[in-house]
Design a protein around this motif. Structure first.
Motif, PDB file in Angstrom:
ATOM      1  N   GLY A 109       0.815  -1.209   0.000  1.00 56.36           N
ATOM      2  CA  GLY A 109       0.000   0.000   0.000  1.00 56.36           C
ATOM      3  C   GLY A 109       0.850   1.261   0.000  1.00 56.36           C
ATOM      4  N   LEU A 110       1.919   1.262   0.774  1.00 56.34           N
ATOM      5  CA  LEU A 110       2.811   2.422   0.803  1.00 56.34           C
ATOM      6  C   LEU A 110       3.496   2.608  -0.541  1.00 56.34           C
ATOM      7  CD1 LEU A 110       4.400   1.951   4.337  1.00 56.34           C
ATOM      8  CD2 LEU A 110       2.821   3.747   3.642  1.00 56.34           C
ATOM      9  N   THR A 111       3.883   1.518  -1.176  1.00 63.04           N
ATOM     10  CA  THR A 111       4.535   1.606  -2.484  1.00 63.04           C
ATOM     11  C   THR A 111       3.610   2.271  -3.496  1.00 63.04           C
ATOM     12  OG1 THR A 111       5.782  -0.411  -1.985  1.00 63.04           O
ATOM     13  CG2 THR A 111       5.655   0.255  -4.295  1.00 63.04           C
ATOM     14  N   ARG A 112       2.328   1.965  -3.422  1.00 61.81           N
ATOM     15  CA  ARG A 112       1.366   2.558  -4.359  1.00 61.81           C
ATOM     16  C   ARG A 112       1.188   4.051  -4.125  1.00 61.81           C
ATOM     17  NH1 ARG A 112      -2.795  -2.429  -3.470  1.00 61.81           N
ATOM     18  NH2 ARG A 112      -2.107  -3.757  -5.196  1.00 61.81           N
ATOM     19  N   GLU A 113       1.336   4.496  -2.887  1.00 60.54           N
ATOM     20  CA  GLU A 113       1.140   5.915  -2.572  1.00 60.54           C
ATOM     21  C   GLU A 113       2.444   6.703  -2.577  1.00 60.54           C
ATOM     22  OE1 GLU A 113      -1.894   6.955   0.441  1.00 60.54           O
ATOM     23  OE2 GLU A 113      -1.840   4.830   0.966  1.00 60.54           O
ATOM     24  N   TYR A 114       3.546   6.039  -2.835  1.00 60.25           N
ATOM     25  CA  TYR A 114       4.862   6.685  -2.758  1.00 60.25           C
ATOM     26  C   TYR A 114       5.073   7.627  -3.937  1.00 60.25           C
ATOM     27  CZ  TYR A 114       9.921   7.182  -2.467  1.00 60.25           C
ATOM     28  OH  TYR A 114      11.199   7.690  -2.377  1.00 60.25           O
ATOM     29  N   ASP A 115       5.635   8.777  -3.666  1.00 67.36           N
ATOM     30  CA  ASP A 115       5.992   9.749  -4.702  1.00 67.36           C
ATOM     31  C   ASP A 115       7.440   9.467  -5.109  1.00 67.36           C
ATOM     32  OD1 ASP A 115       6.752  11.943  -6.214  1.00 67.36           O
ATOM     33  OD2 ASP A 115       5.651  13.383  -4.991  1.00 67.36           O
ATOM     34  N   ALA A 116       7.601   8.703  -6.179  1.00 72.97           N
ATOM     35  CA  ALA A 116       8.941   8.267  -6.574  1.00 72.97           C
ATOM     36  C   ALA A 116       9.797   9.415  -7.086  1.00 72.97           C
ATOM     37  CB  ALA A 116       8.829   7.181  -7.647  1.00 72.97           C
ATOM     38  N   ARG A 143       9.611  12.779  -5.866  1.00 72.81           N
ATOM     39  CA  ARG A 143       9.949  13.779  -4.845  1.00 72.81           C
ATOM     40  C   ARG A 143      10.118  13.177  -3.453  1.00 72.81           C
ATOM     41  NH1 ARG A 143       5.665  14.797  -7.904  1.00 72.81           N
ATOM     42  NH2 ARG A 143       5.715  16.505  -9.411  1.00 72.81           N
ATOM     43  N   GLY A 144       9.861  11.896  -3.289  1.00 65.99           N
ATOM     44  CA  GLY A 144       9.916  11.294  -1.961  1.00 65.99           C
ATOM     45  C   GLY A 144       8.651  11.595  -1.178  1.00 65.99           C
ATOM     46  N   GLY A 145       8.406  10.813  -0.169  1.00 66.73           N
ATOM     47  CA  GLY A 145       7.221  11.007   0.648  1.00 66.73           C
ATOM     48  C   GLY A 145       6.006  10.334   0.033  1.00 66.73           C
ATOM     49  N   PHE A 146       4.844  10.609   0.614  1.00 61.60           N
ATOM     50  CA  PHE A 146       3.630   9.913   0.228  1.00 61.60           C
ATOM     51  C   PHE A 146       2.517  10.917  -0.019  1.00 61.60           C
ATOM     52  CE2 PHE A 146       6.246   7.216   2.810  1.00 61.60           C
ATOM     53  CZ  PHE A 146       6.285   6.024   2.087  1.00 61.60           C
ATOM     54  N   GLY A 147       1.746  10.688  -1.078  1.00 58.98           N
ATOM     55  CA  GLY A 147       0.620  11.556  -1.361  1.00 58.98           C
ATOM     56  C   GLY A 147       1.049  12.868  -1.986  1.00 58.98           C
ATOM     57  N   GLY A 148       0.090  13.808  -2.016  1.00 57.94           N
ATOM     58  CA  GLY A 148       0.342  15.094  -2.645  1.00 57.94           C
ATOM     59  C   GLY A 148       0.476  16.205  -1.625  1.00 57.94           C
ATOM     60  N   ALA A 149       0.155  17.421  -2.058  1.00 59.34           N
ATOM     61  CA  ALA A 149       0.294  18.583  -1.187  1.00 59.34           C
ATOM     62  C   ALA A 149      -0.977  18.778  -0.351  1.00 59.34           C
ATOM     63  CB  ALA A 149       0.552  19.820  -2.041  1.00 59.34           C
ATOM     64  N   PRO A 150      -0.840  19.268   0.878  1.00 60.37           N
ATOM     65  CA  PRO A 150       0.414  19.491   1.602  1.00 60.37           C
ATOM     66  C   PRO A 150       1.065  18.166   1.971  1.00 60.37           C
ATOM     67  CG  PRO A 150      -1.451  19.802   3.073  1.00 60.37           C
ATOM     68  CD  PRO A 150      -2.028  19.588   1.702  1.00 60.37           C
ATOM     69  N   LYS A 151       2.375  18.196   2.144  1.00 56.67           N
ATOM     70  CA  LYS A 151       3.118  16.962   2.385  1.00 56.67           C
ATOM     71  C   LYS A 151       3.778  17.039   3.754  1.00 56.67           C
ATOM     72  CE  LYS A 151       4.908  14.653  -1.111  1.00 56.67           C
ATOM     73  NZ  LYS A 151       5.811  14.331  -2.245  1.00 56.67           N
ATOM     74  N   PHE A 152       3.443  16.058   4.586  1.00 59.24           N
ATOM     75  CA  PHE A 152       3.944  16.015   5.960  1.00 59.24           C
ATOM     76  C   PHE A 152       5.095  15.021   6.071  1.00 59.24           C
ATOM     77  CE2 PHE A 152      -0.258  17.695   6.295  1.00 59.24           C
ATOM     78  CZ  PHE A 152      -0.250  18.550   7.386  1.00 59.24           C
ATOM     79  N   PRO A 153       6.049  15.297   6.937  1.00 58.49           N
ATOM     80  CA  PRO A 153       7.123  14.312   7.138  1.00 58.49           C
ATOM     81  C   PRO A 153       6.549  13.019   7.711  1.00 58.49           C
ATOM     82  CG  PRO A 153       7.292  16.102   8.748  1.00 58.49           C
ATOM     83  CD  PRO A 153       6.245  16.503   7.765  1.00 58.49           C
ATOM     84  N   PRO A 154       6.724  11.893   7.021  1.00 61.93           N
ATOM     85  CA  PRO A 154       6.082  10.644   7.453  1.00 61.93           C
ATOM     86  C   PRO A 154       6.956   9.877   8.446  1.00 61.93           C
ATOM     87  CG  PRO A 154       7.122  10.312   5.330  1.00 61.93           C
ATOM     88  CD  PRO A 154       7.401  11.747   5.720  1.00 61.93           C
TER      89      PRO A 154
END
Length: 673
Positions: free
Chosen positions: A186-193, A195-206
């Motif tokens: 699930g995390l792999t599917r949501e990963y921003d390959a 820019r790093g991190g997960f999901g879009g903006a705003p982006k929180f440190p995970p």
């Protein structure tokens, strides 16, 4: 001055001279509302919240608006960081009613504390489809006066709906390989390959998700998990969310590429991220991870340490921009002209290229947030170091953002763990000393003789609010980390005292946990949330601390409570891995054992110290370490553990099985892989 003048919360004190006749949360405010037969205006925020300040300036400092509030309402102001239970209950109602939430939170209540109208920020005049705050006040006043029955019906329905939301996710079985593999997918599917991190903006440190990925890699060897963690950490460290001059992380980035932060700096973010980068270094040896871990630790000590030895909650997003106006980010941003003024034209050109400062700017009004763009070419390290030093010195002459000086028990627990482990891993005994001083403050000021925690203190004065589950769990986590690093068993004892309260006062049926104790102030609903947000939830943090304590002591009661609590990870991990990251990390520790390491020997013996260093440097998920004299009484794990042929030795056990003791650090490292 209003009634907030006598409080210890910096946020409430910011409102003490408002013309609004504020009351602090308490039965007296609701008695006053009953006496006057008026609704309660509940306003919830925190000191580093930018839009809280905006609404305060626009509405709560306005005489006409204040007069409207004072005539028709009893106004109650709550610091969400002091009363996370109050915040959680009414935020749940706001989100259920509107589909969104945030701060400032504005809720209208009956004198029985039942909510009936909700919102967040309201502007002083109609704007972007939002009614003005005076219009909202007038509408609620009219509804209370003319449609009381309708208001009561709405409030009753909301309270019944909230009461029916009790969770049943405890005790549903343990998360295993299948659930953790599904979470990783699930995390792999949501990963921003990109820019790093997960999901879009705003982006929180995970932070908590990164801890899971590092532990999963350590246990399984998954290169994909390590790559996601390492690339995200590098992207954040190079981005504007990281303070390239002073160290430390902002709360989040408003964009997907980590360029523009929301500039407030929170203790909890920096504590969690400091630990993540230290653990990334432990896994990879990355120089960047080492630098960021140490700079973040130094930021916490330099900028947040209080005279009493604790760590303050936050630095504000806003500060004076030099014209008398308080502007978000003013302390941190630069223009090319400002660089030239400090550095001269030649070094300013290099600084602009190195830190991504442009003529158009990356933030507002032509200003740029400093970052380290990937495309920046190699530069003279000596010149860059000099540039950084001079820019930092120049920035120190700007007006600094305000600091929220209250000490929050839970967040100090997270910081104690981070400072202790970072100090141990990088041979910085001063950081371990700072962690110990913060722990001493919690014991001295926040902990009573029966082991009950007070949530906050300020200026050496304990606050009035009882600790919630996350306080007990995170402080126990910090004490357990400190015990491993210092070899002082008293910290294990204090952790046990706190965790006994978790077992006795916060545990429900089937392994479920509540955020408040059974003997805490009764709200319209007893708050209960297992999902990780900005910090580990009290639920998952308690599961981790209980599991570690059980590994140290062999306590079946604590192990059983940890396993019961982890049922929620089995339920939520595959479906919502980004929101149960710490629970997944604890599940990794459970699957690995966690391993119990006992190192015995004399404290001044280099061989003992090397074995201990090897144990501390192992990436084994959730491993617990006891180090001390053979057959020592400091830790249960040392009992019956002698030297081997007169030499210091390490004993490693897991799943009720022990390996043969080893005396060679390399052999210990192999055992722990």
């Amino acid at each position: 001055m209003n009634r907030l003048a006598g409080t210890t919360s910096p946020y409430l004190l910011q409102h003490a001279d408002n013309p609004v006749d504020w009351w602090p949360w308490g039965p007296e405010a609701f008695e006053e509302a009953r006496r006057r037969d008026v609704p309660v205006l509940l306003s919830v925020g925190y000191s580093a919240c930018h839009w809280c300040h905006v609404m305060a300036h626009e509405s709560f400092e306005d005489e006409a608006t204040a007069a409207l509030v004072n005539e028709h309402f009893v106004a109650v102001k709550v610091d969400r960081e002091e009363r996370p239970d109050v915040d959680a209950v009414y935020m749940e109602a706001v989100q259920a009613a509107t589909g969104q939430g945030g701060w400032p939170m504005t809720v209208f209540l009956t004198p029985d504390a039942a909510p009936f109208y909700f919102g967040t920020y309201f502007p002083p005049e109609p704007r972007h489809g939002m009614p003005s705050f005076p219009e909202v006040l007038d509408g609620v006043r009219a509804a209370w006066a003319d449609r009381r029955g309708e208001v009561a019906e709405v409030a009753d329905r909301i309270v019944k709906d909230l009461a029916g939301r009790s969770l049943a996710h405890g005790g549903q079985g343990l998360p295993g390989e299948e659930e953790l593999a599904a979470a990783l997918l699930g995390l792999t599917r949501e990963y921003d390959a990109t820019r790093g991190g997960f999901g879009g903006a705003p982006k929180f440190p995970p932070s908590m998700t990164l801890e899971f990925l590092l532990r999963h890699h350590a246990r399984t060897g998954s290169e994909g998990a390590l790559q996601m963690a390492a690339d995200t950490c590098e992207a954040m460290a190079r981005g504007g969310i990281y303070d390239q001059l002073g160290g430390g992380f902002a709360r989040y980035a408003v964009d997907r590429a980590w360029v523009v932060p929301h500039f407030e700096k929170m203790l909890y973010d920096n504590a969690l991220l400091c630990r993540v980068y230290a653990h990334l270094w432990r896994a990879t040896g990355s120089d960047l991870a080492r630098r960021i871990a140490l700079e973040t630790a130094d930021f916490m000590v330099r900028e947040l340490r209080t005279p009493e030895g604790g760590l303050a909650s936050a630095l504000d997003a806003d500060s004076d921009d030099g014209t008398g106006a308080h502007v978000e980010g003013a302390y941190y941003v630069w223009t090319p002209e400002q660089l030239a003024e400090v550095l001269g034209e030649r070094d300013a050109a290099l600084a602009a290229a190195h830190y991504g400062v442009t003529g158009d700017g990356t933030f507002e009004h032509g200003t740029s947030v400093l970052q380290l763009p990937q495309e920046a070419g190699p530069a003279d390290a000596g010149r860059i170091a000099s540039i950084r030093t001079r820019l930092h010195a120049a920035r120190e002459r700007r007006e600094r953002p305000g600091r929220d000086d209250k000490v929050v028990a839970a967040w100090n627990g997270l910081a104690i763990a981070a400072l202790a482990e970072t100090g141990a891993l990088f041979d910085r005994p001063d950081l371990v000393e700072r962690a110990t001083e913060a722990a001493d403050l919690l014991v001295r000021l926040h902990l009573d003789d029966g082991g009950r925690l007070t949530r906050t203190s300020k200026d050496g004065r304990a606050g009035a609010n009882a600790g919630v589950l996350e306080d007990y769990a995170d402080v126990a986590e910090g004490f357990l980390a400190l015990a491993a690093v210092t070899g002082e068993g008293a910290w294990l004892d204090f952790a046990g005292l706190l965790l006994d309260h978790v077992l006795d006062r916060f545990t429900g049926e089937g392994g479920a946990l509540y955020d408040t104790a059974h003997d805490a102030e009764a709200l319209i609903r007893r708050p209960q949330d297992p999902t990780d947000n900005a910090t580990p939830s009290g639920w998952t943090a308690a599961a981790g601390a209980l599991l570690s304590y059980a590994a140290h002591t062999g306590s079946e009661a604590h192990r059983a409570a940890a396993e019961g609590a982890l049922g929620v990870v089995k339920a939520l991990g595959p479906r919502a891995p980004r929101f149960i990251g710490w629970g997944l990390a604890v599940a990794e520790a459970l699957l690995d054992g966690p391993r119990e390491i006992a190192v015995v020997g004399a404290a001044d013996d280099p061989a003992f110290r090397e074995l201990r260093r090897t144990a501390l440097g192992a990436a084994t998920p959730g491993a617990v370490l006891a180090a001390g004299a053979p057959d020592g009484g400091e830790f249960p794990l040392l009992a019956g553990r002698p030297l081997v042929a007169g030499s210091p030795a390490a004993y490693v056990c897991r799943h009720f099985t022990c390996d043969a003791p080893v005396t060679d650090p390399d052999a210990l490292a192999r055992l722990l892989r």
